[in-house]
Design an enzyme around this catalytic site. Sequence first.
Site, PDB file in Angstrom:
ATOM      1  CG  HIS A  10     -13.172  45.080  44.938  1.00  7.69           C
ATOM      2  ND1 HIS A  10     -13.031  46.252  43.929  1.00  7.69           N
ATOM      3  CD2 HIS A  10     -13.965  45.764  46.106  1.00  7.69           C
ATOM      4  CE1 HIS A  10     -13.503  47.322  44.619  1.00  7.69           C
ATOM      5  NE2 HIS A  10     -13.978  47.090  45.665  1.00  7.69           N
ATOM      6  CD  GLU A 110     -16.265  49.009  51.804  1.00  4.91           C
ATOM      7  OE1 GLU A 110     -16.174  48.694  52.910  1.00  4.91           O
ATOM      8  OE2 GLU A 110     -15.293  49.424  51.090  1.00  4.91           O
TER       9      GLU A 110
END
Length: 238
Positions: A10, A110
């Site tokens: 990202h 994550e």
Amino acid sequence: MVPRCFIARHGETEWSLNGRHTGISDLPLTANGEKRIQATGKALVGCDRLIVPQNLAHIYVSPRSRAQRTLELLGIGCRERLPWHEHRKTEEEEPTRTEARVEVTESVREWDYGEYEGLTSKQIKERRAAQGLEPWNIWTDGCPGGESPEDVVRRLDAVIADIREKYHRQNFENPENRGDVLIVAHGHILRAFAMRWTGKPLNDTSLILEAGGVGTLSYEHHSIDEPAIILGGAFVVE
């Protein structure tokens, strides 16, 4: 072509800019992060670019909004409505460029940083020193109250097996089948993913993936049994 797996981190957030570990916290992209992802999409996504939308078979994306916004800004052009939107954009807003399904999944979220969420590496080092602990290495130590390396390996190995059996094996058997896969996720988890792609232990890693960066994984010798990391991916020219 040999099927590929693209891994996209990202774009920049305030915490990634400041070096704060961001796992479950849901932060937006910065304005600069959005601009850089749009530039990446223009450079790397297209019928004659690195990521060819029509060749994508599947897209995995993290549940965090920073990853989802990154996928939007890359301009892949999905036919189906993105799962986090109520309606699909019109053709005028975003023309259809791929039939790939978008799957939002916890399997590519994550690393769970547990007690280290929101801390910088310097702060973690100071905390561990005060506790009489050795310097921190996420690849061997994991995170107290979060995930261990073994936890991460289990979930990533399952994703890799899924990709190979559902999308890449059928492409090797019939190259006319779309076989490329895109994963839009986060820094630590994608670095770990690349290591597991080639069957390496996490503590061997010396890989870096910048915010907004894209990496390419594939295979050597046209063999699904020889996974490899592509150091420099060529654009596609039919």
